[in-house]
Design an enzyme around this catalytic site. Structure first.
Site, short mmCIF file in Angstrom:
data_model
loop_
_atom_site.label_atom_id
_atom_site.label_comp_id
_atom_site.label_asym_id
_atom_site.label_seq_id
_atom_site.Cartn_x
_atom_site.Cartn_y
_atom_site.Cartn_z
N LYS A 16 17.66 -11.73 45.38
CA LYS A 16 16.82 -11.52 46.46
C LYS A 16 17.65 -10.19 47.31
O LYS A 16 18.66 -9.96 46.99
CB LYS A 16 16.94 -12.82 47.40
CG LYS A 16 16.63 -14.10 46.77
CD LYS A 16 15.18 -14.06 46.67
CE LYS A 16 14.70 -15.48 46.01
NZ LYS A 16 13.53 -15.36 45.34
N GLU A 49 13.89 -8.67 43.36
CA GLU A 49 13.00 -9.06 44.49
C GLU A 49 13.76 -8.27 45.82
O GLU A 49 14.88 -8.32 45.89
CB GLU A 49 12.87 -10.70 44.74
CG GLU A 49 12.18 -11.27 43.53
CD GLU A 49 11.85 -12.64 43.91
OE1 GLU A 49 11.10 -12.99 44.27
OE2 GLU A 49 12.91 -13.42 43.74
N HIS A 74 11.71 -19.21 35.21
CA HIS A 74 11.01 -17.96 34.96
C HIS A 74 11.57 -17.25 33.81
O HIS A 74 11.20 -16.48 32.89
CB HIS A 74 10.80 -17.28 36.03
CG HIS A 74 10.18 -17.86 37.26
ND1 HIS A 74 9.03 -18.92 37.08
CD2 HIS A 74 10.34 -18.00 38.70
CE1 HIS A 74 8.73 -19.58 37.97
NE2 HIS A 74 9.47 -19.13 39.20
C1 BG6 Z 1 9.21 -18.64 42.74
C2 BG6 Z 1 10.62 -18.59 43.20
O1 BG6 Z 1 9.10 -19.71 41.78
O2 BG6 Z 1 9.08 -17.14 42.07
C3 BG6 Z 1 10.65 -17.80 44.43
O3 BG6 Z 1 11.05 -19.99 43.92
C4 BG6 Z 1 10.59 -16.17 43.80
O4 BG6 Z 1 12.03 -17.63 44.90
C5 BG6 Z 1 9.17 -16.35 43.17
O5 BG6 Z 1 10.24 -15.47 45.05
C6 BG6 Z 1 9.01 -15.02 42.35
O6 BG6 Z 1 7.64 -14.91 41.81
P1 BG6 Z 1 6.82 -13.38 41.79
O7 BG6 Z 1 5.46 -13.93 41.15
O8 BG6 Z 1 6.64 -12.89 43.26
O9 BG6 Z 1 7.33 -12.68 40.95
#
Ligand code: BG6
Length: 484
Positions: free
Chosen positions: A331, A216, A240
């Site tokens: 991040k 990210e 995730h």
């Molecule tokens: C969330 C996390 O569950 O998922 C975040 O708390 C993260 O920290 C996000 O940025 C990422 O989700 P996506 O859908 O943007 O990949």
């Protein structure tokens, strides 16, 4: 190709925390988009519930603003917005007191699907569940939807499960992991189980290793207080990434059925070996560009929380023994990019003299952005000069292959909320699955807490800390590049 929309049954959906961040960003805009798509039956209703003292019209105004902010202009249709707002009502409610519950009871019908979305702090889950029952609001078929974080360790997850179980059965509890609602994540199952091509090779005999990357670019600015108690391990890996790992590693379920799928995922989590400290790299972003460092964002000058983690996992079962899985997430990295790369072994013997050492096939499943699949295969380099080999991609972008239907895919939340109404739990985590994931995560976190481990700094815009490279180099492998 046009996507098919099948309307769901009539429903009353109550969103607790209806004026909160998640409701504004995802839940309510997502419901509007389902309305726009024609999936909401004429008598479906959405009731916001929160502490603030709003009228129905004031709530509608906040939802209209959320749609304006979070729905792309091309999908904002004045008539549809007005129609959707007409479905909304609001109840000021006190999760820990008696305010609002009688009015909620009046509003809720008992001859439609009842769904209660707990978009609130987990500390309130028990209170909400209890009051829904005490006031006779939730009928025997009612569903509750709970958000992550589901606990912060095994003990707290067990306590949450036990609290919810006092009021609702497992088949009524929908634990959201929004990654499971992503179109391409569901595609992992389609790719694996709707093609004969991959399955015979899907094992340690043929697969050298698997890399799962969720990179990210965002920082934790604005949510530092939450994140500092969580870190990448609890925020991304326990849920995730664990789900992605399960979908890649699980055995074929006998049917695409909620418990059959979740039984197989659970077996994967239970087969995970404990992770050795030397197989984990933790990182924390430094200041860079015009953004501050992690420590500044977390407001804890001595924070040892990781904003990046890379780890090597082993799954102890017949299929995967000997094939490591490398996971990394962080991040403030170079790009927003999520993908799974499956690197196959080299052929056992080469009949060609060309010896440049890149003969492995790689299957890359791109989750976001630019969803698609790419299979790297060897072919002959064109032209004279003997049999020189070259690796080329068989590249398929889902947008190219599927046209408009690929543009039109619902966001994860849209899909998952409609699954709740349909009563389909396949893409939701079962209580035992969440507990097993924490049981594996806990000793890892306890280990570094006991050692007072400090994450390694990394510069924003890079692919993470140096040590993460070593994690693979020492095994004679390397990470795929995170491309800007
Ligand atoms: C969330 C996390 O569950 O998922 C975040 O708390 C993260 O920290 C996000 O940025 C990422 O989700 P996506 O859908 O943007 O990949």
């Amino acid at each position: 190709m046009v996507s098919r929309v099948i309307p769901v049954e009539p429903f009353d959906l109550v969103v607790f925390g209806g004026t909160g961040d998640l409701a504004r960003r995802k839940i309510l805009p997502g419901l509007y988009l389902r309305y726009l798509a024609g999936q909401m039956p004429p008598d479906a209703r959405v009731i916001g519930a929160a502490r603030g003292d709003l009228t129905d019209d004031e709530f509608r105004k906040t939802v209209a603003e959320a749609i304006e902010e979070f729905v792309p202009a091309a999908r904002r249709d004045a008539a549809a917005i007005a129609g959707f707002l007409g479905r909304l009502a609001y109840v000021a409610i006190d999760a820990k007191g008696e305010t609002g519950w009688a009015r909620l009871k009046e509003l809720i019908r008992d001859d439609v699907v009842q769904a209660f979305y707990f978009s609130v702090a987990p500390a309130l889950f028990g209170d909400l569940a209890e009051r829904l029952r005490l006031h006779g609001i939730a009928g025997p078929q009612a569903r509750i939807v709970v958000e992550k974080p589901f606990g912060r360790d095994l003990a707290s997850a067990r306590a949450l499960n036990a609290t919810l179980a006092q009021h609702f059965t497992e088949s009524q509890i929908y634990r959201i992991d929004h990654y499971l609602g992503k179109e391409t994540v569901q595609n992992l199952m389609a790719v694996r189980f709707a093609n004969i091509l991959f399955e015979p090779l899907w094992k340690s005999e043929y697969i050298d290793h698997v890399q799962i990357t969720v990179a990210e670019t965002v920082s934790v600015n604005g949510r530092g207080a939450y994140y500092d108690k969580s870190g990448a391990m609890r925020d991304m890996v326990q849920n995730h990434m664990m789900q992605l790992l399960c979908l890649i590693a699980m055995e074929p379920p006998y049917h695409f059925d909620p418990d059959a799928v979740r039984d197989e995922k659970l077996k994967v989590i239970r087969a995970l070996d404990p992770v050795r400290p030397e197989d984990i790299v933790r990182g924390q972003y430094r200041a860079g560009g015009d953004e501050g460092s992690y420590v500044e964002h977390s407001e804890n000058p001595d924070s040892r929380t990781e904003s990046y983690i890379a780890l090597k996992l082993n799954i102890s079962n017949w299929r995967w023994k000997g094939t490591p899985f490398y996971l990394r997430t962080g991040k403030r990295l170079r790009a927003r990019e999520s993908e799974i790369a499956i690197t196959f072994k080299e052929p056992p013997h080469s009949i060609f003299d060309d010896d440049r050492g890149w003969r492995e096939n790689v299957l890359v499943i791109r989750l976001q952005p630019d969803e698609g699949m790419n299979l790297k295969v060897m072919i002959k380099e064109p032209g004279p000069g003997g049999m020189r080999l070259v690796q080329v991609p068989l590249d398929m972008s889902f947008a190219d292959a599927l046209g408009d239907a690929a543009q039109d895919v619902p966001d994860a939340y849209e899909r998952l909320i409609m699954d709740v109404i349909r009563g389909n739990q396949t893409l939701f985590m079962r209580g035992d699955e969440v507990e097993a994931a924490w049981a594996w995560t806990d000793p890892i976190i306890e280990g570094w807490e006991a050692r007072g481990h400090r994450p390694q700094g990394y510069d924003p815009g890079t692919s993470g800390p140096e040590d993460a490279l070593m994690l693979m180099h020492r095994d004679g492998r390397r990470w795929r590049e995170i491309k800007a």
